[in-house]
Design an enzyme around this catalytic site. Structure first.
Site, short mmCIF file in Angstrom:
data_model
loop_
_atom_site.label_atom_id
_atom_site.label_comp_id
_atom_site.label_asym_id
_atom_site.label_seq_id
_atom_site.Cartn_x
_atom_site.Cartn_y
_atom_site.Cartn_z
N MET A 66 0.85 -1.20 0.00
CA MET A 66 0.00 0.00 0.00
C MET A 66 0.87 1.23 0.00
O MET A 66 1.83 1.35 0.77
CB MET A 66 -0.91 -0.01 1.23
CG MET A 66 -1.89 1.14 1.27
SD MET A 66 -3.06 1.03 -0.11
CE MET A 66 -3.47 2.77 -0.30
N HIS A 70 6.09 -0.24 -8.17
CA HIS A 70 4.66 0.07 -8.32
C HIS A 70 4.23 1.05 -7.24
O HIS A 70 3.59 2.08 -7.52
CB HIS A 70 3.87 -1.25 -8.23
CG HIS A 70 2.38 -1.11 -8.22
ND1 HIS A 70 1.58 -1.62 -9.22
CD2 HIS A 70 1.53 -0.55 -7.32
CE1 HIS A 70 0.32 -1.37 -8.95
NE2 HIS A 70 0.26 -0.72 -7.80
N GLU A 71 4.58 0.75 -5.98
CA GLU A 71 4.18 1.63 -4.88
C GLU A 71 4.87 2.98 -4.98
O GLU A 71 4.28 4.02 -4.67
CB GLU A 71 4.49 0.97 -3.53
CG GLU A 71 3.82 -0.38 -3.32
CD GLU A 71 2.34 -0.38 -3.60
OE1 GLU A 71 1.65 0.61 -3.25
OE2 GLU A 71 1.84 -1.37 -4.18
#
Length: 861
Positions: free
Chosen positions: A277, A309-310
């Protein structure tokens, strides 16, 4: 609970009325340790929230969001409100707003065991307690009072009082500490769902990133990485920091916008529901990315991809955030694309696009053929819709379409569009049109037409080559035929490369001609290949430029059946495997034929990630798509092939490890199970194979599911590995045993009780549903349909989703189960839409499996 499921209309109305100036949140987490008196209810912590906000229309009514067992006090503009009157368990009603307002809420909030809100984990190894938060899409309200929607951004100030000896992290840097009370610097304006707290006796490593810009200014970012103390000996922080720095270099090179959130901590936390996240400054990851045993390079690549990605989210999602969950793709599609893009260009994982084509897009193709498929820009009516749309469409199809968009507008125009987008909308909220407008500016292309075809319609097209030759075996015409499903008939514009392949005298299958074409409509002639010599293989969508299902002409398919492993280009080979798997899932290739190709060619697959996908697909082909009367033979063939390749693999190699794990999933015969037991007991040996603790558990599960390993054997293994990971493995192995009493116990633990944590619910479900135990599981079909509506109403949405998806009786693959599913759907038209969606998806998987089985049975007739 009334009001728990916030709707889009409610959020829109509240955003029109309010703007938020800031939050001050004080949490007292000292209650995380120590005993709770029996019968005293859930373990809670004190949460005091001060929200300063303005109203455009004084005198109006609104509400704040809070999910808490109790509210002690609510004060609005200095006036104490009657908590019983204003708080209903999920919302706090706020009447008579002023132009400028101050809301103070003093509440007792509950620690979570489901991974939603503030999750509390007790390490069985040493008794230490660890906390972390996970909020997306709307669980910050489980920790503090909020206006829980992404477009009411605000700066946050956080204060945490923690048990003695703990360390606390949040989005902002530590500003001061007074005893056990930690105060953090105010954040930039961010959405509630990306605020974060991590607290406990975590093992913490530090580093620093430095960047000097062209104007001579320097950016310094403190880096941190943490995990539980019990994992410290396995924690390879240096590699995590290496990838982090490579990513920061890449994004600064391309985005021309310095990282805006100060520090950059990365926490690897236990019992995490998702991969990671993007909380700015305090990113959380599932701790399975800390590898306890030997893993392949594919595992390191996957971790690097998730890190990147994060990191991409710091710009796409955190700096600029979607207005509502309809435009979730504005962050997730971009992060998924940029994760692979930066992986290939900035790290050692230069074959990342192979993984993307073979793995990530497989997820998208499945999701896009479900009855619940939706456009990339989805219609998200409420929070339950939002929870279910973190799916293969929003992530992988969206990323695939962006990959094509880069080819369509050009890389420079795409990156310049991103740079303008960040600067124009920094700390704000956007919708689809905001992105399209900057891309039109930078590319000069008509983005509305492209968007209509690719972002606002659902479904996947199939592209098939149709070729004719002259008497001299040269191409007279090669056309690409585009088809779409009846349910989603849109034919889209595709920029594709078409490759022609033939074997060399040395036997290599190489490309000798290539042409790009804009495929539009039902049939497009590829003029650039007219006159080319006859190929043995025609690969539509060579280089994976577009998003489509690849089909083959008969000659190409025959070539693949005989020579797939002779394709030397790893991406082309991966695309062919992916296409063959789609043919199998679509009931156009018998499962036994796909399995035969895996057995024939997988031993020569050099890309370890592709090999792992082939193993997963072969297993799925056997379990779901093979004719029932052939399953036993197919299973024997797979096990024999897996053992053969295991013995042939280079000792100590990652290929050997991969074949060992696959062999464990296919072992059913007495001889195979004896070998697994011998490897566990060190009475059997395969040269170079290090049977570490993780591999021991992988070998023990099939022994448990076949009744070879009993409860005492599983307990003995836990005594070797009495850790959090070991406990999850133990629970899964216990639930896998072939006993009616065991299945009843596992079912009750998940469906009838909420005592298990999210991680142990997941482990129990995984062990319960064993493909070799169809008869044992048959009685649970009716129990499933009797229970799911109650489970959905009583449990958190995450646990309810796990139960509804994980316990669907898909292994009862017969017409009766299909009829029972249809009966439930027809008799529950008013069930929550998200619940109906999950059942519809499971029904579609079952119907697809039955079609595949019919295809396979026809091949054996």
């Amino acid at each position: 609970m009334p009001g728990e499921n916030l709707s889009r209309d409610e959020a829109r109305q509240r955003a029109e009325l309010l703007s938020v100036d800031g939050y001050e949140v004080a949490l007292d987490l000292r209650s995380a340790v120590g005993e709770v008196p029996e019968g005293s209810g859930p373990r809670t912590f004190r949460s005091v929230t001060t929200i300063r906000f303005r109203a455009t229309r004084p005198g109006m009514r609104t509400f704040a969001d809070l999910l808490a067992p109790a509210v002690t006090a609510v004060t609005l503009n200095g006036e104490k409100l009657d908590t019983a009157a204003v708080f209903d368990g999920s919302r706090i009603t706020l009447d008579g707003l002023a132009a400028e307002n101050v809301l103070v809420v003093d509440a007792q909030c509950a620690y979570s065991r489901t991974g939603e809100g503030l999750h509390r984990f007790v390490d069985p190894e040493d008794g230490e307690v660890y906390l972390y938060t996970q909020y997306e899409p709307a669980d910050a309200r489980r920790v503090f009072a909020t206006f829980e929607q992404p477009d009411l951004k605000a700066p946050f100030r956080l204060e945490v009082t923690a048990p003695e000896g703990w360390t606390v992290w949040s989005n902002g840097a530590e500003e001061s500490r007074d005893g056990e009370t930690w105060r953090f610097a105010e954040t930039k304006p961010i959405s509630t769902y990306i605020t974060a707290v991590v607290a406990g006796p975590y093992h913490y490593r530090t580093d620093r990133y430095t960047r000097t810009f062209d104007d001579g200014t320097t950016l310094e970012i403190p880096l941190g990485a943490m995990c539980r103390k019990g994992l410290a000996r396995h924690f390879d922080a240096d590699d995590i920091f290496l990838v982090t720095k490579q990513g920061l270099d890449f994004f600064h090179d391309h985005f021309d916008y310095p990282y805006p959130f100060g520090k950059y901590d990365q926490a690897f936390v236990p019992e995490y529901n998702i991969g990671a996240m993007e909380n700015p400054g305090c990113v959380t990851f599932r701790e399975e990315f800390v590898f306890r045993g030997k893993v392949t390079q594919a595992a390191y690549e996957r971790r690097a991809n998730v890190i990147l990605h994060e990191m991409a989210h710091m710009w796409f999602g955190d700096l600029v955030t979607m207005q509502w969950w309809d435009d979730l793709w504005l962050k997730e599609s971009f992060a998924d694309f940029m994760g692979s893009f930066s992986l290939v260009e900035a790290t050692r994982f230069t074959n990342g696009w192979v993984t993307f084509a073979n793995n990530r897009k497989s997820w998208a193709y499945r999701a896009d053929q479900l009855p619940s498929t939706h456009p990339i820009t989805a219609d998200i009516r409420d929070l339950e819709d939002a929870k279910l749309n973190f799916d293969g469409i929003t992530y992988a199809k969206g990323a695939s379409v962006l990959k094509q968009l880069v080819a369509y507008v050009g890389r420079d125009a795409f990156m310049e569009g991103a740079r303008r987008y960040f600067k124009r909308h920094e700390y704000g909220n956007t919708r689809l049109g905001d992105l399209l407008s900057v891309l039109e500016e930078t590319s000069g292309r008509d983005m509305a037409t492209w968007s209509q075809s690719w972002l606002q319609t659902a479904g996947v097209n199939s592209l098939t080559p149709v070729v004719t030759y002259d008497a001299g075996d040269r191409i007279t015409q090669l056309a690409v035929v585009q088809e779409a499903a009846e349910s989603h008939p849109e034919l889209r514009p595709h920029r594709v490369a078409v490759g022609l392949y033939r074997r060399t005298p040395a036997g290599e299958l190489l490309r000798y001609a290539r042409a790009e074409a804009d495929v539009a409509g039902p049939r497009t002639v590829v003029e650039g290949l007219t006159g080319a010599e006859k190929p043995e293989l025609i690969l539509v969508n060579d280089e994976d430029l577009t998003y489509c299902k690849i089909r083959f002409d008969e000659g190409s398919l025959a070539t693949l059946r005989a020579h797939l492993d002779d394709i030397t280009d790893p991406l082309a080979r991966a695309l062919c495997w992916s296409a063959l798997w789609n043919l199998t899932r679509d009931g156009l290739m018998p499962a036994r034929d796909f399995i035969a190709m895996v057995l024939r060619f997988a031993g020569r697959e050099s890309d370890i990630g592709v090999l792992q996908m082939l193993h997963a697909w072969a297993r799925s082909a056997l379990v779901h798509y093979a004719a029932p009367q052939w399953r036993e033979e197919g299973g024997r063939l797979l096990a024999e092939g897996a053992l053969r390749e295991l013995r042939l693999a280079e000792p100590g190699s990652q290929h050997q490890l991969t074949w060992a794990r696959f062999f464990a999933t296919t072992a059913t015969s007495a001889a195979d199970l004896r070998l697994l037991q011998g490897l566990l007991e060190d009475t059997a040996k395969i040269d170079g194979l290090d049977v570490d603790q993780e591999l021991r558990w992988a070998f023990l599960e099939p022994l448990a599911s076949h009744g070879v390993a009993d409860e005492s054997a599983i307990a003995a293994e836990l005594s070797r590995d009495d850790t959090a990971s070991g406990k999850r493995h133990q629970v899964r192995c216990l639930a896998a045993r072939p006993s009616a009493a065991v299945k009843d116990q596992a079912w009750a633990a998940v469906v009838e009780s909420d005592a298990l944590s999210n991680a142990l619910v997941e482990a129990t479900i995984s062990g319960f549903a064993q493909a070799g135990q169809r008869e044992l599981l048959a009685p649970y079909t009716s129990k499933y349909f009797d229970a799911i509506e109650r489970v959905w109403a009583e449990r958190s949405i995450q646990i309810a989703m796990d139960v509804v998806k994980g316990l669907f009786p898909g292994l009862q693959d017969n017409a009766g189960t299909l009829a029972a599913t249809d009966a439930w759907l027809s008799s529950h038209p008013d069930a929550p839409p998200a619940l109906r969606r999950l059942v519809l998806e499971a029904r579609d998987d079952l119907a697809r499996a039955l079609r595949g089985q019919a295809c396979d049975a026809g091949a054996g007739a």
